[in-house]
Design an enzyme around this catalytic site. Structure first.
Site, PDB file in Angstrom:
ATOM      1  N   GLY B  92      33.960  58.101  -4.338  1.00 35.35           N
ATOM      2  CA  GLY B  92      33.188  57.183  -5.257  1.00 35.35           C
ATOM      3  C   GLY B  92      33.814  55.799  -5.006  1.00 35.35           C
ATOM      4  N   ASP B 203      46.405  65.821  -0.502  1.00 38.63           N
ATOM      5  CA  ASP B 203      46.075  64.950   0.571  1.00 38.63           C
ATOM      6  C   ASP B 203      47.272  64.062   0.433  1.00 38.63           C
ATOM      7  OD1 ASP B 203      44.648  64.044   2.359  1.00 38.63           O
ATOM      8  OD2 ASP B 203      43.312  62.755   0.758  1.00 38.63           O
TER       9      ASP B 203
END
Lengths: 265, 994
Positions: B92, B203
């Protein structure tokens, strides 16, 4: 063995389903159907285009909402890709018709070919390449026209060397061919993408995992090598004066791209 | 020859093929022009126009991964106000936003809108995970303040960290292995803390670690991998230029989709990943940082079987390498059992063990400095005591006591004020606890801060806690007057963040060490806190007594930094008591004491305040500007920060405004506004202050429309921060009314004035001077509307209230008399007006003296009435006397002369001496020429000059031209100047007709 209590271990396939189904409003595919489709095509390894696999699976199963997305999102880009290559409208139309038949119609005892898409690249690109393959087949059936080599090798403005170049034309072509053959496979691959397919430096760079700047460097290096080796090969084949050869080479280099284009085609 | 299928060609383009497969494809491409064309097509990406051309099938089916529309600056998202777009990624957009509750800038991650079958469940999972991160509080994990949905989109509000990513940090300059290890240990602690809270990052990579201003590693973006580990579906997004290595940060927060180099082998095989997966990614990152090469060759997946050795010799010790290699084991079972275990081994530096012995010796020597902090050592876990320590000062029971006390005052504002106070103080308490924990851990957990720094920072924190205590104490004994000030006072506690400015704390002159002196120092600090609270709560006289005592003590101690702080507060108290000369003296001494005690920040602050008291209050622009130069030099020395710069610009704006130099004033205010919006946020009270200052300038420059919108903004901020009933809101309402009056005529202002009056009567009471003066202002409005009866009601009310509040022998009573006299004048009752002015003058001369500005103003007004009453000779004598007095005081070119000169010109005209009138009017115009006053103010002078010129008969065309200019100015000012426009038009008509 270390496994903290209550830790919510991420389930890759579960996440993949949720993410993929969030991407296509209105396309509702059963969780297990998708999971087995996914697992049959390599599962959720990194880089896999899971959302696109979801759509392909749904299209192959004939879900109307999925087919609507296919019509609206995928076909137009394929059509534009063909148009961009200046293909005649009737060729394009024919290819698009074949594309629909090829990808969406069930085959005997097998799902439609769209189900073969395995997610190692965007679906949109996959569809586009299939469309191009169909169009090229269509064109081949109509026979391609050759480009005469002489034009490429004889820049018109240099009349004084025209005779020389004309005389040595066979040697020149052979020299370029030898030089090309001596290059690495990968160098030839990106030279061809650049010179023949006119793909942008940045896009080629992405295929080889390097930046635009690096790719530019690589291309220049490859072309320099090519020119150098062509020159050397010519020197070996022709017994002309060095100065004469230099002039020839210089002129030749300006036409080299064209010659190479031809030979690489 | 068989052509490879499209899947394979695409995989080649996406570099998802192994080395030998890729070579096979390249060999085929060498032979097959059709496949070359396909690869070319696939590499190229879609045509630019594709999606745009496609009509929308139905709403809500937008591109699934279209970059989420980014709300623009100023957009309100929940309680947040968007400032800027910081970046975008697969998940986003990332915005920087202002959070009024925490009064600070936050990073706002706005997850792209999800739709479709799995959206709800995916959002729930993300939300749960984000909430878990938000519960996590660790110095090496970016704090998530808030998680939720806004406009149907998931958002996370997190700490805004300004600093490079770990990747950028490594590239900035060569780092030694010790520096690298130091930072990685911190990041590892962040990961370990997350693991302890059942969170897996999934991540971890150098782009998801930020290095903050203090040089600390901060891990961010937990769990967001859920959203971004594949490329978006359609269309292929614009791909940024990739720097050479394939892991390139798109933005500091939104990372490039899929950076496979850091993924553990189990993720490639699609197995679930546990905490040991993070460990693997951590070790890939660390290996790369130490040896400047990735551990495994590029590929999909990378070649986990062969470790790549560094190209150059390395000085990384073998024991570090061993630890990292174990973390890089292909099988999770072969790695460390946990991050903690790995970090423990990374901490076993044989060389460090020797230095730590030294540190222990140093700690013994530093114990004296720690005498005030015995509890720090008594606690078993060293850094868990923050809330307990603070609870003795601010807690729910105490808040309840304060609330009860405030409500007991019966002040109408008490409820809403208390809400604001509670909000501000709990924010302050939270900031204090965070500061305490961080400071403590820096020494006792992370072992990165020497003991002496700990002691100094703790002393600073203690004094902050004390300030909170003193304020709470005052609030517990609230009265109605205090209620009015409470909301602001609770915002003006000395900031906790000062205590983490290690550099400026360390630069201070050392504190006295002997125990008796230390006890006195604490005593003085307590007094200083009390003086500060008395200042913020409006008890200036009391505050001054306290400050004087503190000053004596500080001087007796000979501790200059504290002396400087006391002097600074003393100066403010004096300023509030309108003793500006004394304030100047205190602040000047504060600068000196600050410089002597190496308290540069305080010296800077005092120098900045001097700019305003000298340049504005004491009207000495030249010296004010000298102070500004001094302040700038100090700012250079301290290291410029936007907050100080903003204060200085605002003060300079005031100085130029005081001198009537509007363009310069505007420029400084505008700079102040930009700085304050940046550093304090667009919702801060000090930002609102600049807004009202700017508005005043724009009003004076004849742009009331600009002013109106500025006031609207300021008003919204004040209402939010202080409550809708706060007296400051009333002030701004009046200013807004004035701007509206200029824009639309007096009628438009009436309702604003009346609102303000109701507010003031409710909060300040009937007899407060501000309430009384507002009656006069309302009266004058009604005069302009020629509603003389209403006007008289207000003026007489003001007179009666003044008599009640101050008695009849008082300058304020004189002002009320003057207002009534002016009403008589407007109604044409010259005799009554003159009588009123004479009473006023008698009082003013007696109480204020002849030189006072109000006295002179009254004389000027009286002279005007004399002129209108046909006594022009007397008027002339009077106005010339006033003019002479003003000139004697401030020279021949000061703006204060303008009103007198205009009156003089009118009187000369009345006396049929147009040449003298012309000279006077011309002088007035010459004075305002460089000052940039509003066109209508200039028009008044131009019209006077036009009349004079006409009367001299020598330059009538010029007179008509001037009148034209004036008419144009009045006309374009609209309704507010209708009457003047009509007057000029009639005058012209009478003269231009043959």
């Amino acid at each position: 063995m270390y496994t903290p209590r209550d830790m919510d271990l991420p389930r890759p396939d579960e996440d993949a389903y949720l993410r993929a189904s969030s991407a296509w409003p209105g396309v509702e595919l059963n969780r297990d159907v998708f999971r087995s489709h996914l697992n049959a095509r390599g599962g959720t390894t990194p880089g896999r285009h899971v959302e696109d696999l979801y759509l392909a699976c749904a299209c192959a199963r004939g879900l109307p909402a999925a087919l609507a997305h296919f019509e609206r999102r995928l076909l137009p880009t394929a059509r534009q890709a063909l148009t961009r290559r200046h293909m005649a409208p009737d060729v394009v139309d024919e290819a698009m018709q074949r594309l629909r038949e090829r990808l969406l119609l069930p085959r005997e005892g097998a799902p439609p070919r769209l189900a073969e898409y395995d997610g190692r690249g965007p679906l949109e690109t996959w569809v586009r390449t299939v469309a191009l393959r169909l169009a090229l087949t269509e064109l081949r059936e109509r026979a391609a026209r050759p480009i005469p080599l002489e034009e490429a090798l004889l820049p018109v403005q240099d009349a004084s060397f025209a005779a020389l170049k004309h005389r040595h034309h066979a040697d020149i072509e052979a020299a370029i061919a030898v030089a090309l053959a001596s290059m690495e496979l990968r160098e030839r691959a990106f030279l061809r993408l650049h010179l023949v397919e006119n793909v942008g430096v940045e896009d080629i760079g992405r295929v080889h995992g390097v930046s635009r700047a690096t790719m530019t460097r690589w291309l220049k290096a490859a072309r320099d090598t090519l020119a150098e080796r062509t020159h050397a090969e010519l020197r070996r084949r022709l017994k002309v004066e060095d100065s004469e050869l230099d002039s020839l080479a210089r002129t030749l280099l300006s036409g080299l791209d064209l010659s190479v284009r031809h030979l690489l085609r | 020859m068989d052509c490879p299928d499209e899947n394979t060609l695409l995989a080649y383009c996406e570099r998802a093929l192994g080395h030998s497969q890729a070579q096979a494809v390249e060999a085929h491409l060498d032979q097959c022009s059709a496949c070359l064309a396909l690869v070319g097509e696939a590499a190229r990406g879609p045509a630019q126009t594709t999606v745009v051309d496609v009509p929308e099938a139905k709403p809500g089916t937008d591109k699934p991964t279209a970059p989420a529309s980014a709300p623009g600056r100023g957009t309100q998202l929940g309680r947040y106000v968007v400032l800027d777009r910081v970046g975008a990624g697969g998940m986003g957009v990332v915005l920087s936003a202002y959070d009024p509750r925490l009064d600070r800038r936050v990073a706002l991650k706005l997850v792209r809108a999800l739709d479709g079958a799995g959206a709800r469940e995916l959002e729930q999972r993300l939300l749960r995970e984000a909430q878990a991160v938000a519960r996590l509080s660790h110095p090496h994990v970016i704090t998530v303040f808030d998680v939720g949905t806004v406009d149907g989109r998931l958002f996370m509000a997190m700490e805004f960290v300004e600093g490079p990513t770990l990747r950028q940090w490594l590239k900035e300059t060569p780092r030694t292995w010790r520096q690298v290890l130091h930072l990685f240990k911190q990041a590892g602690q962040g990961l370990a803390a997350a693991h302890a809270a059942q969170l897996i990052h999934r991540d971890f990579k150098p782009d998801n670690v930020l290095v903050d201003a203090q040089g600390r590693a901060r891990v961010t973006d937990f769990g967001l991998a859920r959203l971004q580990d594949t490329a978006p579906a359609l269309p292929t997004p614009p791909r940024a230029n990739l720097p050479d290595d394939d892991a390139a940060p798109l933005t500091r927060t939104g990372s490039l989709v899929g950076t496979p180099a850091y993924m553990p082998p189990e993720q490639w095989s699609g197995e679930p990943m546990d905490a040991r997966g993070d460990q693997f990614s951590f070790c890939v990152t660390l290996y790369e940082a130490l040896f400047r090469i990735r551990p495994f060759a590029k590929g999909h997946p990378p070649d986990f079987q062969h470790l790549q050795s560094p190209a150059h010799d390395t000085d990384v010790p073998a024991w570090v390498r061993r630890v990292v290699l174990r973390g890089l084991s292909v099988s999770p079972a072969d790695r460390y059992a946990s991050m903690d275990a790995l970090l423990e081994d990374l901490g076993k530096d044989p060389a460090r063990r020797r230095t730590r012995l030294w540190a222990t010796v140093g700690a013994v020597a530093g114990l004296a400095a720690l005498a005030t902090l015995p509890r720090l050592f008594a606690e078993p876990a060293p850094c868990t005591g923050a809330s307990a320590r603070l609870a003795s000062v601010w807690s729910a029971p105490r808040e309840a006591r304060v609330r009860a006390a405030m409500l007991a005052t019966g002040a109408s504002l008490a409820g809403s004020t208390m809400d604001a106070v509670a909000r501000h103080l709990s924010d302050y308490a939270r900031a204090w606890e965070a500061g305490y924990t961080e400071t403590c851990e820096a020494t006792h957990v992370r072992h990165e801060q020497p003991e002496n720094v700990l002691a100094l920072r703790m002393a600073c924190l203690d004094s902050r806690r004390q300030s909170l205590d003193v304020l709470a104490d005052a609030l517990e004994r609230a009265d109605a007057a205090l209620v009015q000030k409470a909301a602001e006072a609770s915002l003006r506690l000395p900031p906790v963040s000062d205590c983490s400015r290690v550099e400026s704390i360390l630069s201070l002159a050392p504190e006295p060490q002997d125990p008796a002196a230390r006890a006195r120092l604490e005593q003085t600090r307590l007094r200083l806190s009390r003086a500060q609270v008395l200042l913020e709560t409006g008890r200036y006289a009391q505050g001054r007594t306290e400050a004087t005592a503190a000053l004596e003590e500080a001087r007796a101690l000979g501790y200059r930094p504290l002396e400087a702080e006391v002097l600074h507060v003393a100066g403010w108290l004096e300023h509030r008591l309108a003793r500006n000369e004394e304030a100047e003296r205190s602040w000047t001494e504060a600068v000196r004491a600050g410089l002597a005690g190496r308290h540069d920040r305080l010296a800077l602050r005092a120098a900045t305040d001097l700019v305003f008291v000298i340049g504005y209050e004491l009207e000495d622009m030249k010296r004010g500007l000298e102070q500004a130069a001094q302040a700038r030099a100090l700012m250079e020395r301290v290291g410029s920060d936007d907050e100080s710069a903003g204060r200085l610009e605002n003060n300079l704006g005031l100085v130029y405004f005081g001198e009537g130099q509007l363009p310069q004033s505007l420029e400084h205010y505008q700079r102040a506004l930009v700085l304050r919006e940046r550093v304090l946020g667009p919702e801060h009270l000090d930002t609102a202050k600049v807004l009202t200052n700017l508005a005043l300038v724009r009003t004076r420059q004849g742009s009331p429309a600009d002013a109106v919108s500025l006031y609207d903004r300021a008003l919204a901020i004040q209402r939010r921060q202080l409550g809708a009933g706060h007296p400051l809101v009333a002030n701004t309402l009046i200013l807004l009314g004035d701007a509206r009056r200029l824009l639309e005529g007096p009628e438009a202002a009436v309702s604003f004035y009346e609102q303000a009056l109701a507010l003031r009567e409710g909060t300040l009471g009937d007899t407060h001077l501000d309430t009384i003066r507002l009656h006069n202002d309302l009266g004058r409005l009604h005069e302009q509307l020629e509603r003389f009866d209403s006007a008289r009601v207000h003026h007489e009310k003001a007179l009666a209230l003044t008599a009640r509040a101050f008695g009849e022998e008082h300058a304020e009573y004189a002002r009320s008399l003057q207002a009534l006299a002016s009403l008589e004048d407007r109604q044409g009752h010259f005799v009554a007006a003159l009588k009123g002015y004479e009473r006023t003058l008698a009082l003013q001369t007696r109480l204020l003296g002849e030189k006072d500005a109000s006295t002179l103003r009254t004389r000027e007004e009286r002279a005007a009435v004399l002129r209108k009453a046909g006594r022009a000779r007397e008027a002339l004598v009077e106005v010339q006397a006033v003019l002479a007095r003003k000139e004697a005081d401030g020279g021949p070119r000061q703006p204060r002369l303008v009103t007198s000169l205009v009156e003089l010109a009118r009187t000369w005209l009345e006396l049929k001496q147009p040449e003298n009138a012309r000279v006077a009017a011309q002088r007035a115009l010459d004075i305002i020429q460089p000052l940039g006053w509003s066109p209508t103010r200039r028009a008044e002078l131009q019209f006077t000059l036009a009349q004079a010129l006409w009367a001299t008969k020598s330059s009538r065309p010029q007179a008509l031209a001037l009148a034209d200019e004036a008419l144009a100015a009045f006309t374009s000012a609209g309704k507010a100047k209708q009457a003047q426009a009509r007057e000029v038009a009639l005058w012209k008509q009478a003269r231009s007709s043959p």
